[in-house]
Design a protein around this motif. Structure first.
Motif, PDB file in Angstrom:
ATOM      1  N   GLN A  28       0.823  -1.200   0.000  1.00 28.67           N
ATOM      2  CA  GLN A  28       0.000   0.000   0.000  1.00 28.67           C
ATOM      3  C   GLN A  28       0.862   1.257   0.000  1.00 28.67           C
ATOM      4  N   ASP A  29       2.090   1.113   0.451  1.00 30.55           N
ATOM      5  CA  ASP A  29       3.017   2.228   0.626  1.00 30.55           C
ATOM      6  C   ASP A  29       3.830   2.512  -0.635  1.00 30.55           C
ATOM      7  N   GLN A  70       7.069   4.664   0.500  1.00 27.83           N
ATOM      8  CA  GLN A  70       7.113   5.893   1.287  1.00 27.83           C
ATOM      9  C   GLN A  70       7.949   5.689   2.540  1.00 27.83           C
ATOM     10  N   GLN A  71       7.849   4.506   3.148  1.00 27.27           N
ATOM     11  CA  GLN A  71       8.638   4.222   4.344  1.00 27.27           C
ATOM     12  C   GLN A  71      10.133   4.312   4.043  1.00 27.27           C
ATOM     13  N   LYS A  72      10.548   3.796   2.884  1.00 27.43           N
ATOM     14  CA  LYS A  72      11.961   3.845   2.505  1.00 27.43           C
ATOM     15  C   LYS A  72      12.419   5.289   2.343  1.00 27.43           C
ATOM     16  N   ILE A  73      11.612   6.098   1.669  1.00 22.37           N
ATOM     17  CA  ILE A  73      11.946   7.506   1.461  1.00 22.37           C
ATOM     18  C   ILE A  73      12.116   8.209   2.804  1.00 22.37           C
ATOM     19  N   GLU A  74      11.156   8.029   3.698  1.00 23.39           N
ATOM     20  CA  GLU A  74      11.201   8.723   4.985  1.00 23.39           C
ATOM     21  C   GLU A  74      12.339   8.202   5.858  1.00 23.39           C
ATOM     22  N   SER A  75      12.561   6.898   5.836  1.00 22.42           N
ATOM     23  CA  SER A  75      13.624   6.313   6.661  1.00 22.42           C
ATOM     24  C   SER A  75      15.000   6.819   6.231  1.00 22.42           C
ATOM     25  N   LEU A  76      15.224   6.885   4.926  1.00 21.50           N
ATOM     26  CA  LEU A  76      16.517   7.359   4.444  1.00 21.50           C
ATOM     27  C   LEU A  76      16.730   8.827   4.782  1.00 21.50           C
ATOM     28  N   ALA A  77      15.702   9.637   4.605  1.00 24.18           N
ATOM     29  CA  ALA A  77      15.835  11.063   4.917  1.00 24.18           C
ATOM     30  C   ALA A  77      16.248  11.265   6.361  1.00 24.18           C
ATOM     31  N   HIS A  78      15.597  10.546   7.275  1.00 23.44           N
ATOM     32  CA  HIS A  78      15.935  10.665   8.690  1.00 23.44           C
ATOM     33  C   HIS A  78      17.324  10.110   8.977  1.00 23.44           C
ATOM     34  N   LEU A  79      17.648   8.976   8.343  1.00 20.39           N
ATOM     35  CA  LEU A  79      18.937   8.331   8.603  1.00 20.39           C
ATOM     36  C   LEU A  79      20.096   9.228   8.172  1.00 20.39           C
ATOM     37  N   TRP A  80      20.009   9.802   6.978  1.00 19.84           N
ATOM     38  CA  TRP A  80      21.087  10.663   6.487  1.00 19.84           C
ATOM     39  C   TRP A  80      21.309  11.852   7.421  1.00 19.84           C
ATOM     40  N   LEU A  81      20.216  12.461   7.865  1.00 10.98           N
ATOM     41  CA  LEU A  81      20.344  13.620   8.753  1.00 10.98           C
ATOM     42  C   LEU A  81      20.796  13.201  10.150  1.00 10.98           C
ATOM     43  N   LYS A  82      20.250  12.115  10.629  1.00 10.98           N
ATOM     44  CA  LYS A  82      20.597  11.648  11.982  1.00 10.98           C
ATOM     45  C   LYS A  82      22.075  11.303  12.084  1.00 10.98           C
ATOM     46  N   GLN A  83      22.596  10.597  11.103  1.00 11.67           N
ATOM     47  CA  GLN A  83      23.982  10.133  11.178  1.00 11.67           C
ATOM     48  C   GLN A  83      24.989  11.269  11.037  1.00 11.67           C
ATOM     49  N   THR A  84      24.573  12.393  10.495  1.00 12.90           N
ATOM     50  CA  THR A  84      25.494  13.502  10.280  1.00 12.90           C
ATOM     51  C   THR A  84      25.185  14.708  11.153  1.00 12.90           C
ATOM     52  N   SER A  85      24.230  14.578  12.070  1.00 10.81           N
ATOM     53  CA  SER A  85      23.858  15.707  12.922  1.00 10.81           C
ATOM     54  C   SER A  85      24.915  15.927  14.002  1.00 10.81           C
ATOM     55  N   GLN A  86      25.288  17.187  14.214  1.00  3.87           N
ATOM     56  CA  GLN A  86      26.264  17.542  15.240  1.00  3.87           C
ATOM     57  C   GLN A  86      25.600  18.196  16.453  1.00  3.87           C
ATOM     58  N   GLU A  87      24.288  18.416  16.406  1.00  4.08           N
ATOM     59  CA  GLU A  87      23.567  19.107  17.462  1.00  4.08           C
ATOM     60  C   GLU A  87      22.643  18.145  18.196  1.00  4.08           C
TER      61      GLU A  87
END
Length: 217
Positions: free
Chosen positions: A40-41, A54-71
């Motif tokens: 369905q997604d 959609q889950q893959k798109i959202e998961s990757l977006a969060h993962l890329w930002l999470k792994q490189t966040s310094q704050e």
């Protein structure tokens, strides 16, 4: 910097801009969707013929930002939710979260969890918490970063993603689109990176968005 293989973006509607750029659903967490949900997604197929959800798109977006966040991540309860049991006196509070440190109670423990989000938590996973307000959260809200830092991430991801081949022209178009979205200031970085993930895996969407100057209704 590391990457991994794993829509429309929701417009901010809250009155306060400080809160509006961080939607309630922007805090990340692990998903346990089943195969039926994935069907369905489905949002399309990548150039290799693999399903893109959609889950893959959202998961990757969060993962890329999470792994490189310094704050530190932001407390989604203090920032987005109504006051809860007197634990914070007003909405829209920007409170830092710790790194994942504590094991929260689960629904089966003798201690009653405060929220539905906490009840879902596997006790084997550490959660972040707000030292100031005591809120527990499995995840958190990733802060926006300066434009140059975000574009550096976009360039790295589009050039080094291993799951699909992104031609140099597409890489340039993706960076151009991300730059315009960031300059317009209407989307949180998580939403921009969702677009980036779509453009990487679904180049037809990239071409259509470029025709519209990367604007969506």
């Amino acid at each position: 910097m590391s990457t991994s293989s794993a829509h429309s973006d929701e417009s901010a509607t809250r009155a306060s801009h400080a809160r509006a750029q961080y939607a309630r659903y922007d805090h990340w967490g692990e998903s346990d969707t089943d195969n039926e949900t994935e069907k369905q997604d489905l949002v399309g197929h990548d150039p290799n013929g693999n399903a893109v959800t959609q889950q893959k798109i959202e998961s990757l977006a969060h993962l890329w930002l999470k792994q490189t966040s310094q704050e530190p991540f932001l407390d989604p309860v203090a920032l987005c939710e109504p006051t809860e049991n007197g634990q914070h006196s007003s909405e829209g509070i920007r409170a830092d979260l710790t790194d994942p440190e504590v094991y929260p109670p689960t629904a089966n423990s003798q201690v009653t969890a405060r929220s539905q989000m906490e009840k879902k938590a596997p006790s084997s996973k550490r959660w972040r918490y707000s030292e100031e307000y005591g809120h527990l959260t499995y995840g958190g809200i990733i802060r926006d970063r300066p434009k140059d830092k975000l574009l550096e991430l976009v360039g790295y991801v589009s050039a080094n993603i291993w799951a699909v081949d992104v031609p140099p022209r597409n890489q340039r178009d993706i960076e151009e689109g991300a730059q315009k979205l960031k300059q317009r200031g209407k989307l949180h970085d998580v939403q921009i990176m969702r677009r980036v993930a779509e453009w990487i895996f679904l180049p037809n969407i990239l071409r259509e968005d470029k025709k519209r100057d990367f604007r969506r209704k």
